[in-house]
Design a protein around this motif. Structure first.
Motif, PDB file in Angstrom:
ATOM      1  N   ALA A  20      44.892  93.750  24.338  1.00 16.85           N
ATOM      2  CA  ALA A  20      44.333  92.761  25.102  1.00 16.85           C
ATOM      3  C   ALA A  20      42.805  91.801  26.185  1.00 16.85           C
ATOM      4  CB  ALA A  20      45.713  91.692  25.349  1.00 16.85           C
ATOM      5  N   VAL A  21      42.846  92.740  27.193  1.00 21.80           N
ATOM      6  CA  VAL A  21      42.225  92.933  28.208  1.00 21.80           C
ATOM      7  C   VAL A  21      40.871  93.295  27.854  1.00 21.80           C
ATOM      8  CG1 VAL A  21      41.698  93.250  30.702  1.00 21.80           C
ATOM      9  CG2 VAL A  21      43.753  92.548  29.839  1.00 21.80           C
ATOM     10  N   LEU A  22      41.396  94.443  26.770  1.00 23.12           N
ATOM     11  CA  LEU A  22      40.125  95.257  26.322  1.00 23.12           C
ATOM     12  C   LEU A  22      38.362  94.411  25.605  1.00 23.12           C
ATOM     13  CD1 LEU A  22      40.839  99.526  27.072  1.00 23.12           C
ATOM     14  CD2 LEU A  22      39.678  97.221  28.680  1.00 23.12           C
ATOM     15  N   ASP A  23      39.702  93.610  24.741  1.00 20.95           N
ATOM     16  CA  ASP A  23      39.535  93.279  22.809  1.00 20.95           C
ATOM     17  C   ASP A  23      38.978  92.085  24.191  1.00 20.95           C
ATOM     18  OD1 ASP A  23      39.475  94.771  20.963  1.00 20.95           O
ATOM     19  OD2 ASP A  23      41.814  93.692  20.710  1.00 20.95           O
ATOM     20  N   THR A  24      39.151  91.406  24.656  1.00 25.10           N
ATOM     21  CA  THR A  24      38.306  90.285  25.900  1.00 25.10           C
ATOM     22  C   THR A  24      36.486  90.550  26.189  1.00 25.10           C
ATOM     23  OG1 THR A  24      40.790  88.846  25.556  1.00 25.10           O
ATOM     24  CG2 THR A  24      38.879  88.277  27.209  1.00 25.10           C
ATOM     25  N   ILE A  25      37.245  92.087  27.201  1.00 21.44           N
ATOM     26  CA  ILE A  25      36.141  92.132  27.734  1.00 21.44           C
ATOM     27  C   ILE A  25      34.497  92.851  26.648  1.00 21.44           C
ATOM     28  CG2 ILE A  25      34.961  94.502  28.573  1.00 21.44           C
ATOM     29  CD1 ILE A  25      37.589  94.419  30.397  1.00 21.44           C
ATOM     30  N   CYS A  26      35.180  93.024  25.289  1.00 13.65           N
ATOM     31  CA  CYS A  26      33.890  93.636  24.168  1.00 13.65           C
ATOM     32  C   CYS A  26      34.087  92.247  23.523  1.00 13.65           C
ATOM     33  CB  CYS A  26      35.198  93.993  23.120  1.00 13.65           C
ATOM     34  SG  CYS A  26      35.367  95.443  23.858  1.00 13.65           S
ATOM     35  N   THR A  27      34.374  91.016  23.779  1.00 10.74           N
ATOM     36  CA  THR A  27      33.999  89.901  23.206  1.00 10.74           C
ATOM     37  C   THR A  27      32.212  89.633  24.050  1.00 10.74           C
ATOM     38  OG1 THR A  27      34.866  88.181  24.248  1.00 10.74           O
ATOM     39  CG2 THR A  27      35.825  89.082  22.232  1.00 10.74           C
ATOM     40  N   VAL A  28      32.183  89.942  25.058  1.00 11.60           N
ATOM     41  CA  VAL A  28      30.677  89.817  25.325  1.00 11.60           C
ATOM     42  C   VAL A  28      30.024  91.009  26.233  1.00 11.60           C
ATOM     43  CG1 VAL A  28      31.589  87.377  26.884  1.00 11.60           C
ATOM     44  CG2 VAL A  28      31.971  89.523  28.170  1.00 11.60           C
ATOM     45  N   LEU A  29      30.636  91.797  25.738  1.00 11.88           N
ATOM     46  CA  LEU A  29      29.773  93.272  25.885  1.00 11.88           C
ATOM     47  C   LEU A  29      28.276  93.744  25.887  1.00 11.88           C
ATOM     48  CD1 LEU A  29      31.632  95.866  27.052  1.00 11.88           C
ATOM     49  CD2 LEU A  29      30.977  97.003  24.991  1.00 11.88           C
ATOM     50  N   GLY A  30      28.627  92.528  24.827  1.00  9.24           N
ATOM     51  CA  GLY A  30      26.872  92.400  24.478  1.00  9.24           C
ATOM     52  C   GLY A  30      25.483  91.892  25.652  1.00  9.24           C
ATOM     53  N   GLU A 107      20.350 106.982  34.998  1.00  4.57           N
ATOM     54  CA  GLU A 107      21.207 106.300  36.234  1.00  4.57           C
ATOM     55  C   GLU A 107      22.554 105.567  35.350  1.00  4.57           C
ATOM     56  OE1 GLU A 107      21.262 105.008  40.512  1.00  4.57           O
ATOM     57  OE2 GLU A 107      19.845 106.191  39.268  1.00  4.57           O
ATOM     58  N   MET A 108      23.800 106.378  36.500  1.00  2.00           N
ATOM     59  CA  MET A 108      25.242 105.401  35.932  1.00  2.00           C
ATOM     60  C   MET A 108      25.734 105.095  37.166  1.00  2.00           C
ATOM     61  SD  MET A 108      27.246 108.412  34.490  1.00  2.00           S
ATOM     62  CE  MET A 108      28.906 108.036  33.145  1.00  2.00           C
ATOM     63  N   GLN A 109      25.904 103.465  36.809  1.00  2.56           N
ATOM     64  CA  GLN A 109      26.989 102.702  37.979  1.00  2.56           C
ATOM     65  C   GLN A 109      28.342 102.750  36.441  1.00  2.56           C
ATOM     66  OE1 GLN A 109      24.941 100.377  40.235  1.00  2.56           O
ATOM     67  NE2 GLN A 109      23.763 100.412  38.976  1.00  2.56           N
ATOM     68  N   VAL A 110      29.411 102.902  37.789  1.00  3.46           N
ATOM     69  CA  VAL A 110      31.052 102.984  36.720  1.00  3.46           C
ATOM     70  C   VAL A 110      32.169 102.199  37.073  1.00  3.46           C
ATOM     71  CG1 VAL A 110      32.178 104.600  35.925  1.00  3.46           C
ATOM     72  CG2 VAL A 110      30.551 105.492  36.091  1.00  3.46           C
ATOM     73  N   TYR A 111      32.455 101.220  37.114  1.00  7.15           N
ATOM     74  CA  TYR A 111      33.433 100.577  37.314  1.00  7.15           C
ATOM     75  C   TYR A 111      35.306 100.569  36.793  1.00  7.15           C
ATOM     76  CZ  TYR A 111      29.329  97.981  38.799  1.00  7.15           C
ATOM     77  OH  TYR A 111      27.991  97.864  40.298  1.00  7.15           O
ATOM     78  N   LEU A 148      31.104  89.997  35.333  1.00 12.52           N
ATOM     79  CA  LEU A 148      31.219  88.451  34.033  1.00 12.52           C
ATOM     80  C   LEU A 148      32.722  89.484  32.920  1.00 12.52           C
ATOM     81  CD1 LEU A 148      30.801  87.050  31.520  1.00 12.52           C
ATOM     82  CD2 LEU A 148      28.927  89.038  31.051  1.00 12.52           C
ATOM     83  N   LEU A 149      32.466  90.629  33.137  1.00 12.56           N
ATOM     84  CA  LEU A 149      33.149  91.429  32.769  1.00 12.56           C
ATOM     85  C   LEU A 149      34.368  91.864  33.363  1.00 12.56           C
ATOM     86  CD1 LEU A 149      31.166  94.694  31.437  1.00 12.56           C
ATOM     87  CD2 LEU A 149      31.908  93.018  29.707  1.00 12.56           C
ATOM     88  N   SER A 150      34.470  91.520  34.810  1.00  8.88           N
ATOM     89  CA  SER A 150      35.854  91.485  35.254  1.00  8.88           C
ATOM     90  C   SER A 150      36.614  90.461  35.204  1.00  8.88           C
ATOM     91  CB  SER A 150      35.549  92.247  36.540  1.00  8.88           C
ATOM     92  OG  SER A 150      34.856  91.399  37.248  1.00  8.88           O
ATOM     93  N   THR A 151      36.234  89.547  35.353  1.00 11.76           N
ATOM     94  CA  THR A 151      36.195  88.101  35.287  1.00 11.76           C
ATOM     95  C   THR A 151      36.141  86.907  33.720  1.00 11.76           C
ATOM     96  OG1 THR A 151      34.327  86.916  35.697  1.00 11.76           O
ATOM     97  CG2 THR A 151      36.064  87.443  37.741  1.00 11.76           C
TER      98      THR A 151
END
Length: 473
Positions: A20-30, A107-111, A148-151
């Motif tokens: 569910a956490v990942l699904d919520t993140i996907c709502t603002v991924l764009g 350039e790649m940044q991973v969190y 934004l994604l983490s909060t």
């Protein structure tokens, strides 16, 4: 449940709450991808040991990213994505580079992505071209997008988290209400508003026109409003990013809709003018019909009276179409509504007082362009007139019905009565009747349909119109 959730349930060992956490993140991924000007990919560990799965991936609207086939749902060996594997395993944010294609580096940044208990359940990567990575403010944009994604919680309104376009202005406001970043579009908008340098100003300054950002920071909810500034019309979105119940920063998005609003206004004016024209045409037709009625009352010839009465009904049937058009802003009409009105109109004008007529109407909604609707109105008028005039000779009661139906490949309009039917010697193809000539010409030439008459416990007139002939509607 979203696509990411479906993938995770199939190939990972994540718990429902973690999915569910990942699904919520996907709502603002764009939005995050557009904000960071980077391709964003969400990875999590697959059920197979030492394998990752791509749960979500999106390209930005605000920057060019070299096209590659979508890898959504595919599994990747851990050694092929060392930065991702390390971020998930160690819970670290990692900055590096990857070879996107032969000789082309990104350039790649991973969190790391954590669940409500703080456990690392996935990693999100931001990949941008080397040119984009060296643009002023890029790192701040990526960090803001990651925050934004983490909060993000379940968005109360997905509309405010919608994606950006390349022409949107972007500003970032820090926790003290100071504007710390503005892209070139935002700078240009404020220059038009006579604000030379927006970066460094505070949102509380009148010139900044940032009342919406103040409100969003205070209530800690995204806000959106349309505002007029100078000669411009702007849609302003303010999205606060809240960390531990404190607004850490606010993303403000400006969309210039001045030209869109001008076109909308022009269309409204045009629509009002067209409606007024239809209203005047209707009035003029009714005036002509009134003059013909007056002439009918003055003549002593029954033949002339009948001809004038038919003309009045034809004019009135066209007037019905213009009345509908004068009351709406579209040039399309529901033929069923027109047919119902014409049925009432013809009966009112032609029925003898001592005749008992029952009407049956079964009409599905069938929408036609106004030109074809006018032709069908005339046709329906002629056929109902014919039923009243010729169908009940020697009778004092009867039934007239109208059926309008939609079939797989065609529309069908049937007008029928339970009268005496057609004489055995009557041939519709050879008839010199003006009414039937009008009907046949309008059906075959104007609407591309076909017309048939037959007797079955009365007269039936059947009109069929191929669906492809309906003016592209």
């Amino acid at each position: 449940m979203g696509v990411a959730g479906d993938i995770c349930r199939k190939v990972t060992t994540l718990a429902p709450a973690q999915i569910a956490v990942l699904d919520t993140i996907c709502t603002v991924l764009g939005l995050a991808s557009d904000l960071a000007h980077a391709q964003v990919t969400l990875y999590t560990k697959a059920r197979m040991e030492n394998f990752l799965v791509i749960a979500a991936q999106i390209k930005p609207n605000t920057s060019y990213v070299q096209h590659k086939p979508s890898l959504l749902g595919t599994t990747v060996y851990a050694l092929e994505e060392p930065l991702i594997w390390r971020s998930i395993s160690m819970g670290e944010a990692i900055h590096g580079q990857r070879e996107w294609a032969l000789g082309m580096w990104m350039e790649m940044q991973v969190y790391p992505v954590r669940d409500a208990s703080g456990n690392v359940i996935a990693a999100v990567s931001f990949e941008s071209s080397m040119e984009e990575a060296h643009v002023h403010g890029h790192q701040l944009l990526v960090e803001t997008a990651q925050l934004l994604l983490s909060t993000v919680k379940i968005p109360s309104s997905s509309k405010q988290y919608r994606s950006l376009s390349a022409s949107d202005g972007i500003l970032i406001v820090n926790e003290h209400g100071k504007i710390i970043f503005a892209n070139s579009t935002a700078d240009s908008i404020y220059k038009v508003l006579a604000v030379g340098n927006i970066v460094g100003r505070r949102i509380y300054e009148r010139q900044a026109n940032m009342g919406l950002a103040q409100k969003a920071m205070t209530i800690q909810e995204p806000c959106e409003a349309e505002l007029s500034a100078g000669n411009m019309v702007l849609v302003q979105r303010a999205i606060p990013i809240v960390v531990n119940q404190v607004t850490a920063c606010t993303v403000v998005i400006l969309t210039d809709v001045t030209e869109v609003k001008k076109k909308e206004k022009e269309l409204l004016i045009k629509s009002a003018v067209i409606q007024e024209i239809h209203h005047r045409v209707k009035n003029n037709l009714q005036t002509i019909a009134s003059l013909l009625r007056l002439q009918s009352r003055r003549t002593k010839s029954q033949e002339v009276k009948a001809a004038l009465r038919e003309s009045v009904n034809r004019i009135s049937s066209i007037s019905v179409v213009h009345e509908f058009l004068s009351q709406q802003d579209a040039e399309f009409i529901d033929v069923a509504e027109v047919a119902r009105n014409i049925l009432d109109l013809v009966i009112q004008n032609m029925l003898e007082p001592d005749f008992n007529l029952q009407t049956i109407f079964n009409g599905e909604t069938v929408v036609f362009p106004s030109e074809q609707a006018s032709s069908l109105a005339l046709v329906i008028n002629e056929l109902i007139q014919n039923s009243i005039e010729h169908g009940f000779v020697g009778r004092h009661e009867g039934i007239i019905g109208v059926d309008i139906s939609t079939l797989e490949d065609e529309y069908k309009i049937e007008i029928y009565d339970n009268g005496i039917g057609m004489p055995p010697s009557f041939n519709p193809q050879l008839s010199n009747s003006l009414g039937l000539q009008i009907v046949r010409t309008l059906i075959e030439s104007d609407v591309g349909g076909s017309f048939a008459l037959y007797t079955d416990n009365g007269t039936h007139a059947c009109i069929t119109i191929p669906r492809k002939a309906k003016g592209g509607v």
